[in-house]
Design an enzyme around this catalytic site. Sequence first.
Site, PDB file in Angstrom:
ATOM      1  CG  ASP A   1      80.886 -11.444 -93.937  1.00  0.00           C
ATOM      2  OD1 ASP A   1      81.173 -12.411 -93.228  1.00  0.00           O
ATOM      3  OD2 ASP A   1      80.388 -11.529 -95.079  1.00  0.00           O
ATOM      4  CB  VAL A   2      83.976 -12.868 -88.786  1.00  0.00           C
ATOM      5  CG1 VAL A   2      84.305 -11.641 -88.003  1.00  0.00           C
ATOM      6  CG2 VAL A   2      82.758 -13.564 -88.259  1.00  0.00           C
TER       7      VAL A   2
ATOM      8  CE  LYS B   1      78.523 -12.957 -60.017  1.00  0.00           C
ATOM      9  NZ  LYS B   1      77.278 -12.232 -60.197  1.00  0.00           N
TER      10      LYS B   1
ATOM     11  CG  ASP C   1      75.742 -21.665 -68.820  1.00  0.00           C
ATOM     12  OD1 ASP C   1      76.346 -20.831 -69.524  1.00  0.00           O
ATOM     13  OD2 ASP C   1      74.726 -21.375 -68.151  1.00  0.00           O
TER      14      ASP C   1
ATOM     15  CG  HIS D   1      80.418 -18.709 -63.614  1.00  0.00           C
ATOM     16  ND1 HIS D   1      81.286 -17.876 -64.262  1.00  0.00           N
ATOM     17  CD2 HIS D   1      79.244 -18.617 -64.294  1.00  0.00           C
ATOM     18  CE1 HIS D   1      80.656 -17.307 -65.294  1.00  0.00           C
ATOM     19  NE2 HIS D   1      79.426 -17.745 -65.333  1.00  0.00           N
TER      20      HIS D   1
ATOM     21  CE  LYS E   1      70.643 -21.313 -66.660  1.00  0.00           C
ATOM     22  NZ  LYS E   1      71.366 -20.076 -66.399  1.00  0.00           N
TER      23      LYS E   1
HETATM   24  C1  BG6 Z   1      76.408 -16.925 -67.264  1.00  0.00           C
HETATM   25  C2  BG6 Z   1      75.623 -18.124 -67.730  1.00  0.00           C
HETATM   26  O1  BG6 Z   1      77.786 -17.132 -67.430  1.00  0.00           O
HETATM   27  O2  BG6 Z   1      76.143 -16.686 -65.887  1.00  0.00           O
HETATM   28  C3  BG6 Z   1      74.132 -17.938 -67.481  1.00  0.00           C
HETATM   29  O3  BG6 Z   1      75.844 -18.316 -69.121  1.00  0.00           O
HETATM   30  C4  BG6 Z   1      73.880 -17.576 -66.032  1.00  0.00           C
HETATM   31  O4  BG6 Z   1      73.417 -19.124 -67.809  1.00  0.00           O
HETATM   32  C5  BG6 Z   1      74.777 -16.409 -65.604  1.00  0.00           C
HETATM   33  O5  BG6 Z   1      72.517 -17.227 -65.912  1.00  0.00           O
HETATM   34  C6  BG6 Z   1      74.663 -16.170 -64.104  1.00  0.00           C
HETATM   35  O6  BG6 Z   1      75.385 -15.006 -63.781  1.00  0.00           O
HETATM   36  P1  BG6 Z   1      74.964 -14.145 -62.514  1.00  0.00           P
HETATM   37  O7  BG6 Z   1      76.018 -13.103 -62.405  1.00  0.00           O
HETATM   38  O8  BG6 Z   1      73.598 -13.596 -62.816  1.00  0.00           O
HETATM   39  O9  BG6 Z   1      74.935 -15.094 -61.363  1.00  0.00           O
END
Ligand code: BG6
Length: 499
Positions: free
Chosen positions: A99-100, A193, A246, A251, A351
């Site tokens: 429990d944090v 990757k 996100d 990324h 998406k």
């Molecule tokens: C995550 C995101 O960091 O990366 C997700 O929160 C996304 O929304 C995912 O779907 C995509 O990762 P990958 O490796 O499947 O391209």
Amino acid sequence: MNPSPSPAAQRATPHDADLVVFGGTGDLSMRKLLPALYHCDRDGRLAPQTRIIALSRGGLTDDDLRGKVDAEVRSAVPEGDDPEVWRRFLARLRHVPVDVRDDGDLHEGWRDLAALLGGNEDRDRIFYLASPPMTFGPFCRQAQQAGLVTPRSRVVLEKPLGRDLASARQINDEVGAIFAESQIYRIDHYLGKETVQNLLVLRFANAFLEPIWNSLWIDHVQISVTETVGTPGRRGYYDQAGALRDMVQNHLLQLLCLVAMEPPARNDRESIRDEKLKVLQSLRPISGSEADRFTVRGQYAEGPGMPGYLDEPDRSPPTDASYRVETFTAIRAEVKNWRWAGVPFYLRTGKRLPSRRSEIVVQFKDVPHSIFPGGSPNRLVLRLQPSEGIDLHIMAKEPGAGEVTLRPVPLGLSFARTFGTRVPDAYERLLMDVMGGNPTLFMRRDEVEAAWRWIDPILATWDSAGTPPEPYPAGSAGPPSAHELLGRSGRAWHEEEPA
Ligand code: BG6
């Protein structure tokens, strides 16, 4: 037959460690971390006494956890499922309910965890926080209060690191009060990757690209991460994040950095991160009317057989934030330095698009003077997924007598075909790097903050606009404005052009 581990994987020397995963029974752990750790175990990269200790609020026993992992994770590793390794892997698992609550007291579980870890202070101890960012500070403080932070400890922080510059700084301060920067590993799984690593090798282990890797020869760069999945069951997170936080803040910007950075002096932990930081600091700020011209935000609506974002099944109904959040974004970025002046970097992610594709497309300029009709400029395509590889599109003559007819053809490298080894998941490499104490592929505090510094004004402009994102049907290629973003200058997204 199991594909053999790559020679690089075989070289690593494992030593005993305790990997403590907070959020250890959650989605990320089940889908990514545990399958990755299983593969590492199978390839002989986990030391015999290494333990994986899952922490969660649920009152599971070790055996409950093993049963859950057996039921949910085993099917995710079919190509490597070896019953003996699987038994060994399950035996590494422990569960401690914690429990944090951050009220100054040490709550349930911390003493049990201390007892489990006690006497192993000489081992590497890794705290992997696969939990929402607001738990990072409280977790670290309590780990310290329980006497668990040793000189050999490291902490791994999952993204998103905050939701803007101010919150990212606060998290960095809180975690930084307990762990030294050298002990903090901010993970961005895109950096693990295979093709991303290969981008560095392609650029810096080959001589032919460097002289043409600049605005004299390159017309523009496209970085696209398109997904077919929607966000069912993720509304609580996604409403607060959106595609910009996100995917782009981490990324896509990291990929941009690797394309645009100057050659580092060494392949070591600081040199590469220093060069990436300079790229982030050179990004031209986008705000106000420029944000209207150079950014696009969309939200998927109902499409053939697919619900719209607002109708995705979820525990909670849509809120105001759901109406405003973007599930798609495209941005025209610019790196303001000598090498890249005037070269647009188009970023795109979304998406419920028609295909799952992550790629970097470097589009070269046309030949200065064409003597053949029908040519098209060269293009270098780095495929991160699916089927990792690199294609250089060149012009070739179609065989035959008579008129010379040109056709673009790819000179291709497929990693799976060429090397005949399984391409490891990004998390395998990154987990092994944390265990081996190598932070090169993790984001430093200044990088994360520089990325937020560029993102914040875009977010502020979108927030103040008060208009909803542009709808696009699920399964379509995104909102029309994303095509106009390139179309205005006579360009098009890679897949829209004839091959
Ligand atoms: C995550 C995101 O960091 O990366 C997700 O929160 C996304 O929304 C995912 O779907 C995509 O990762 P990958 O490796 O499947 O391209």
